[in-house]
Design an enzyme around this catalytic site. Structure first.
Site, PDB file in Angstrom:
ATOM      1  CD1 TRP A  42      -1.165   2.363   2.193  1.00 37.01           C
ATOM      2  CD2 TRP A  42      -2.937   1.610   1.046  1.00 37.01           C
ATOM      3  NE1 TRP A  42      -2.119   3.359   2.196  1.00 37.01           N
ATOM      4  CE2 TRP A  42      -3.226   2.919   1.515  1.00 37.01           C
ATOM      5  CE3 TRP A  42      -3.905   0.939   0.291  1.00 37.01           C
ATOM      6  CZ2 TRP A  42      -4.427   3.555   1.250  1.00 37.01           C
ATOM      7  CZ3 TRP A  42      -5.115   1.590   0.030  1.00 37.01           C
ATOM      8  CH2 TRP A  42      -5.356   2.877   0.511  1.00 37.01           C
ATOM      9  CG  MET A  43       2.487   5.282  -1.808  1.00 40.02           C
ATOM     10  SD  MET A  43       3.270   5.730  -3.359  1.00 40.02           S
ATOM     11  CE  MET A  43       1.824   6.145  -4.320  1.00 40.02           C
ATOM     12  CG  ASN A  44      -1.908   6.712   2.452  1.00 40.16           C
ATOM     13  OD1 ASN A  44      -1.275   5.766   2.896  1.00 40.16           O
ATOM     14  ND2 ASN A  44      -2.384   7.646   3.232  1.00 40.16           N
ATOM     15  CG  ASP A  45      -1.468  11.027   2.638  1.00 41.15           C
ATOM     16  OD1 ASP A  45      -2.318  10.385   2.040  1.00 41.15           O
ATOM     17  OD2 ASP A  45      -1.647  11.499   3.758  1.00 41.15           O
ATOM     18  CD  GLU A 225      -7.360  13.398   6.070  1.00 40.95           C
ATOM     19  OE1 GLU A 225      -7.214  12.538   6.947  1.00 40.95           O
ATOM     20  OE2 GLU A 225      -7.596  13.108   4.882  1.00 40.95           O
ATOM     21  CD1 TRP A 300      -9.372   6.066  -4.521  1.00 41.33           C
ATOM     22  CD2 TRP A 300      -8.822   8.052  -3.667  1.00 41.33           C
ATOM     23  NE1 TRP A 300     -10.500   6.844  -4.501  1.00 41.33           N
ATOM     24  CE2 TRP A 300     -10.191   8.052  -3.967  1.00 41.33           C
ATOM     25  CE3 TRP A 300      -8.253   9.200  -3.107  1.00 41.33           C
ATOM     26  CZ2 TRP A 300     -10.997   9.164  -3.739  1.00 41.33           C
ATOM     27  CZ3 TRP A 300      -9.062  10.298  -2.882  1.00 41.33           C
ATOM     28  CH2 TRP A 300     -10.403  10.286  -3.200  1.00 41.33           C
TER      29      TRP A 300
HETATM   30  N1  DQQ Z   1      -3.426  10.034   5.399  1.00 41.94           N
HETATM   31  C1  DQQ Z   1      -2.522   9.998   6.514  1.00 41.94           C
HETATM   32  C2  DQQ Z   1      -2.924  11.087   7.399  1.00 41.94           C
HETATM   33  C3  DQQ Z   1      -3.637  12.011   6.497  1.00 41.94           C
HETATM   34  C4  DQQ Z   1      -4.349  11.100   5.555  1.00 41.94           C
HETATM   35  C5  DQQ Z   1      -2.552   8.663   7.153  1.00 41.94           C
HETATM   36  C6  DQQ Z   1      -4.678  11.676   4.225  1.00 41.94           C
HETATM   37  O1  DQQ Z   1      -1.822  11.683   8.037  1.00 41.94           O
HETATM   38  O2  DQQ Z   1      -4.470  12.846   7.202  1.00 41.94           O
HETATM   39  O3  DQQ Z   1      -2.156   7.676   6.238  1.00 41.94           O
HETATM   40  O4  DQQ Z   1      -4.803  10.697   3.244  1.00 41.94           O
END
Ligand code: DQQ
Length: 498
Positions: A42-45, A225, A300
């Site tokens: 997984w990857m997000n921000d 966020e 995403w």
């Molecule tokens: N993702 C992070 C948080 C942020 C959110 C956690 C935004 O720090 O608020 O993975 O996608």
């Protein structure tokens, strides 16, 4: 070179361009090849973006244990040219029995007078608190500060819906920071603090407060966020990502406010959505050594948990984009020019006249990793609709369309897949062209990613998962009044991975 208006000409005359072979490689059909994503899971921000000692560092929210959100670590990659990335070891991992035992959430890089420093959110149970880590000169090894969390409590008397994510800058000898937050019953906000040393922080006031009751997409949300605040030309830009517990989606859009920052107060003058595609979130920016304001966002997935689990990866970084302040005071956005290094086999057509209702397939061009640049004659585009069809099956049953119609740029993924289990959005952004201004579209296809840029001021990214392996065609079309593509270039794009 091709001229005239007869569709069949595209199949009978060789277009200009290189003789390099056009090929569609095998493998995971939806895994992007030139967008950044980690080797698996997984990857997000995007986090901690920085151009440090001549190299671009990209940290990111990462779960190394599976293709789903959780166990948040900071992944790390580095690039010399914004195009090819080398994976580096994980930079931050939760430490048991510590303020970040349940996760190292998003944050930013700070050059603390030559000492590489990360400000991130440590998560312990329901508590989310700002923490610090310092790095070695290569930014590979990070040591957490013994005084973490550096802000041990939220401002007294404020009922907050969240308190996480950071942007830090220096004014004179003083550090300033905004933390993403939401005020119970009111809406999203970003709280401003100041510090002499990055360790002791004094709360000042909210930099801006939203209204969760608003129906327009810019100010809403129960929490904001990933705030970012930076100068651009003679203005400042505040970026927030709108989080809305109880709304239709938990994650909404990333909003920008363009305005004036003076005496530690921010006054917005314009507002907008950074990318209306509906899959672009939590962007972060940095200024590179060339003075460019670069931005990445998290794209995403648009398919269900089972499909993601089977694939073994989730989440892609957008292409790096350059933000600018345009002469008319609006926000400009464009892909970084370095991406041209990925261009391979090339075809070009000039001056294609398009009859109303006509779809010209570009014979000899096929692929799911392409850059397409199309310029349409000024004025004529306003008479009807013009656009490009990509990821098109030979029978047209599957296709994704990018079209311009009367002041609107539309990315239409409604027929992007015959698989009804995947997202098939139709998203649009306002794009008013001057009478003498051509429509200039750049479309980056990278398997399940489509990123569209128009006229230096609109960006729309989306995810597509065509069900058919042969959905690789490209076409150009007009509806209503017809039109003319003055120049049409297609390049095959190289992979950034072996
Ligand atoms: N993702 C992070 C948080 C942020 C959110 C956690 C935004 O720090 O608020 O993975 O996608």
């Amino acid at each position: 070179m091709v001229d005239g208006a007869v569709p069949s000409r595209l199949g009978t005359e060789a277009p200009a361009g290189s003789d390099e072979a056009w090929s569609v490689p095998a493998g995971d059909r939806h895994r992007p090849r030139y967008h950044f994503l980690p080797p698996s899971n997984w990857m997000n921000d995007p986090n901690g973006l920085v151009h440090w000692k001549g190299r671009y560092h990209l940290f990111y929210q990462h779960n190394p244990f599976g293709p789903h959100w959780g166990n948040m670590h900071w992944g790390h990659a580095v690039s010399d040219d914004l195009v090819r990335w080398d994976d580096l070891p994980i930079a931050l991992a939760p430490t048991p029995d510590s303020p970040d035992q349940d996760g190292c959430f998003s944050g930013c890089f700070v050059d603390r007078d030559g000492v590489p420093t990360i400000v991130y959110t440590g998560v312990r149970g329901r508590e989310q608190r700002p923490c610090l880590a310092t790095g070695d000169d290569d930014l590979v090894t990070w040591t957490k500060h013994p005084r973490n969390p550096v802000i041990p409590a939220t401002p007294p008397g404020m009922a907050l819906t969240g308190f996480r994510d950071h942007a830090v800058w220096k004014e004179g000898d003083t550090w300033y920071q905004i933390v993403g937050a939401g005020i119970e019953g009111v809406g999203g906000t970003a709280l401003l603090y100041r510090s002499p040393d990055l360790l002791s922080w004094e709360y000042l006031h909210p930099i801006l407060v939203g209204d969760k009751g608003r129906t327009d997409p810019f100010w809403t949300g129960t929490m904001w966020e990933c705030p970012d605040l930076f100068p651009l030309g003679d203005k400042h830009v505040l970026i927030v990502s709108i989080w809305d517990k109880g709304g239709r989606h938990t994650l909404n859009y990333a909003t920008y406010f363009l305005g004036t920052y003076r005496d530690h107060r921010f006054t917005p003058e314009r507002e907008g959505i950074l990318d209306v595609g509906g899959h672009f979130y939590a962007p972060q920016t940095t200024q590179d050594a060339h003075g460019r304001r670069l931005m990445w966002g998290w794209l995403w997935e648009g398919r269900d948990r089972e499909a993601v689990a089977a694939a073994g990866w989730a989440g892609v970084m957008s292409l790096p984009r350059v933000l600018s302040l345009r002469g008319d005071g609006t926000l400009g956005v464009a892909p970084v020019p370095e991406l041209a290094r990925l261009r391979g086999a090339h075809r070009r057509w000039d001056n294609l006249a398009l009859r109303p209702g006509e779809m010209l397939p570009l014979d000899g061009v096929a692929g799911d990793c392409l850059e397409i640049r199309a310029e349409f004659a000024p004025g004529e585009v306003d008479a009807g609709t013009v656009g490009l069809a990509v990821r098109r099956s030979p029978d047209g049953a599957e296709e994704t369309r990018v079209r311009y119609e009367r002041g609107r740029l539309v990315l239409d993924c409604a027929r992007s897949s015959l698989d009804v289990g995947v997202d098939r959005d139709v998203e649009e952004a306002a794009l008013m062209l001057r009478a003498d201004e051509p429509l200039v579209l750049t479309v980056f296809l990278d398997r399940s990613v489509v990123e569209v840029f128009a006229n230096g001021r609109v960006a729309i990214a989306d995810r597509v998962y065509p069900s058919r392996t042969e959905s690789l065609g490209v076409g150009v079309f007009a509806a209503g009044g017809g039109g003319r593509a003055t120049a049409l270039d297609v390049w095959q794009m190289a992979s950034i991975r072996p």
